[in-house]
Write an enzyme that holds these catalytic residues in place. Structure first.
Site, PDB file in Angstrom:
ATOM      1  CG  HIS A  62     -48.532  31.767  41.475  1.00 51.46           C
ATOM      2  ND1 HIS A  62     -48.834  32.871  42.225  1.00 51.46           N
ATOM      3  CD2 HIS A  62     -47.412  31.242  42.036  1.00 51.46           C
ATOM      4  CE1 HIS A  62     -47.931  33.025  43.194  1.00 51.46           C
ATOM      5  NE2 HIS A  62     -47.059  32.047  43.094  1.00 51.46           N
ATOM      6  CG  HIS A 117     -37.693  32.126  45.037  1.00 46.87           C
ATOM      7  ND1 HIS A 117     -38.189  31.777  46.277  1.00 46.87           N
ATOM      8  CD2 HIS A 117     -38.791  32.308  44.241  1.00 46.87           C
ATOM      9  CE1 HIS A 117     -39.521  31.734  46.235  1.00 46.87           C
ATOM     10  NE2 HIS A 117     -39.899  32.052  45.013  1.00 46.87           N
ATOM     11  NE  ARG A 140     -44.755  34.674  42.713  1.00 51.91           N
ATOM     12  CZ  ARG A 140     -45.582  35.586  43.223  1.00 51.91           C
ATOM     13  NH1 ARG A 140     -45.880  36.683  42.531  1.00 51.91           N
ATOM     14  NH2 ARG A 140     -46.089  35.404  44.427  1.00 51.91           N
ATOM     15  CG  ASN A 170     -52.211  34.706  42.313  1.00 50.63           C
ATOM     16  OD1 ASN A 170     -51.054  34.267  42.307  1.00 50.63           O
ATOM     17  ND2 ASN A 170     -53.263  33.968  41.994  1.00 50.63           N
TER      18      ASN A 170
END
Ligand code: HEM
Ligand code: NAG
Ligand code: NAG
Ligand code: NAG
Ligand code: NAG
Ligand code: NAG
Ligand code: NAG
Length: 327
Positions: free
Chosen positions: A64, A191, A60, A92
């Site tokens: 990001h 996910h 992740r 975040n």
């Protein structure tokens, strides 16, 4: 007149070569840090012993990072005199994790190859290693990114998708980064492991869009389970698995979950439940073939890793991932 023409032609050619600098390469560290991948892998395997979630968290972080001003390590920068950290952005804060492990990786890499490997590349390698260590595909990570000297808090707030956003908004957020619908369905398969806090989906459980009822697309058995984990007046920070069936394995079970109406976020379930959407057939194909999903995941990760890297002499190789050099 003709000499002006010659100069502009030369300039155009020079610019063309500067442009061609923006190419990442799988062999970028072959001579300067040949063991970088095994160094990263060793640190992550060590961390995994006490934290099964770390591989998901590291994947992740790369996502990001790449969605904010490109894959430039900007997410790693903490507050300083010149930096307002992206870590405080809504997508975040209280959520991104793994920074201590990134620091441990950086220390180990610096011990073998001082001043050579960027923090942005460490995130890209860590993402691949993490997926692979969790049972997922492997791919040749393209390298040669350099680190930013700035962070972009407002960019992090605007460009990273939110779990309650519609398929059309999220499709647009991917498309401005050069990622298409296939990339969206593929990368959402991230996910398949990791955790979420209740606050990201509690609106689906009790009073969906002000209807007074739960999200009607939620599987009722799964709904009951989620209501137990996330009671109406419970802590918004309680964690649950993104994939209730194989929570720590990188597999294609995420897509079967969507077919069973067990997508945790609205943004997950809409990939399968939006009437007439072109995403449905992609979900079905990944659910029926893990190989197809894995091949697509590898190529979409390479595509995501190519978002606006700093290369050549742009940016810097930070010596501490948290801080701009000399800042
Ligand atoms: C498509 C739009 C996406 C949305 C709306 C979204 C949203 C979220 C949210 C809300 C969380 C839970 C955060 C928390 O409560 O701490 C999460 C976790 C996670 N996301 Fe996404 N995400 C998206 C795409 C992606 C992509 C492209 C990847 C990677 C390829 C990814 C990988 C992960 C992972 C691995 C976790 C678990 C992290 C952990 O356990 O530390 N997500 N995501
Ligand atoms: C770089 O290293 C990889 C892995 O050892 C090898 O497959 C590749 O041929 C090398 N490339 C160059 C240009 O040295
Ligand atoms: C690279 O790693 C291998 C084992 O992981 C080790 O045997 C080798 O000595 C390392 N080479 C360098 C240059 O560090
Ligand atoms: C970082 O700085 C910003 C702006 O000065 C401030 O609002 C924020 O609370 C700081 N965050 C941390 C984690 O210190
Ligand atoms: C921050 O991100 C936004 C949204 O992508 C962008 O428009 C803006 O130019 C970025 N700011 C900087 C300083 O890079
Ligand atoms: C659901 O939310 C709406 C506003 O979003 C509110 O007006 C309504 O009273 C809520 N219903 C219940 C049953 O809580
Ligand atoms: C709900 O999930 C179960 C598996 O837990 C599955 O057997 C069932 O078909 C699902 N129902 C719907 C409507 O998707």
């Amino acid at each position: 007149m003709s000499s002006t023409l010659l100069i502009s032609a030369t300039l155009a050619l020079a610019l063309l070569f500067v442009g061609s600098d923006a190419q990442l390469s799988a062999t970028f560290y072959n001579s300067t840090c040949p063991n970088v991948t095994s160094i990263v892998s060793n640190v992550i395997q060590q961390a995994q012993q006490s934290d099964v979630r770390i591989t998901a968290s590291l994947l992740r972080l790369h996502f990001h990072d790449c969605f904010v001003n490109g894959c430039d390590g900007s997410i790693l920068l903490v507050n300083s005199s010149t930096i307002v950290t992206e870590q405080d952005a809504l997508p975040n804060v209280g959520s991104v994790r793994g920074f201590g492990v990134v620091d441990n990786i950086k220390t180990a890499v610096e011990n073998s190859c001082p001043g050579v490997v960027s923090c942005a590349d460490i995130l890209a390698i860590a993402a691949e290693v993490s997926v692979s260590l969790s049972g997922g595909p492997t791919w040749n990570v393209l390298l040669g990114r350099r680190d930013s000297t700035i962070a972009n808090l407002s960019g992090a707030n605007s460009d990273i998708p939110a779990p309650f956003e519609s398929l059309s908004i999220i499709t647009t957020k991917f498309s401005v980064k050069g990622l298409d619908t296939n990339d969206l369905v593929t990368l959402s398969g991230g996910h398949t492991f990791g955790r979420s806090r209740c606050l990201n989906f509690i609106s689906r459980l009790y009073n969906f869009s002000g209807t007074g009822s739960p999200d009607p697309t939620l599987n009722t058995t799964y709904l009951a389970t989620l209501q137990q984990i996330c009671p109406q007046n419970g802590s918004p920070n309680t964690l649950t698995n993104l994939d209730p069936i194989t929570p720590n394995t990188f597999d294609n079970n995420y897509y079967a979950n969507l077919q069973n109406n067990q997508g945790l976020f609205q943004s997950d379930q809409e990939l399968f439940s939006t009437t007439g959407a072109s995403t449905i057939s992609i979900v079905n194909s990944f659910s029926s073939s893990q190989n197809t999903f894995f091949q697509n995941f590898a190529s979409s990760m390479i595509k995501m890793g190519n978002i606006s890297p700093l290369t050549g002499t742009n940016g810097q190789v930070r010596s501490d991932c948290k801080l701009v050099n000399g800042g």
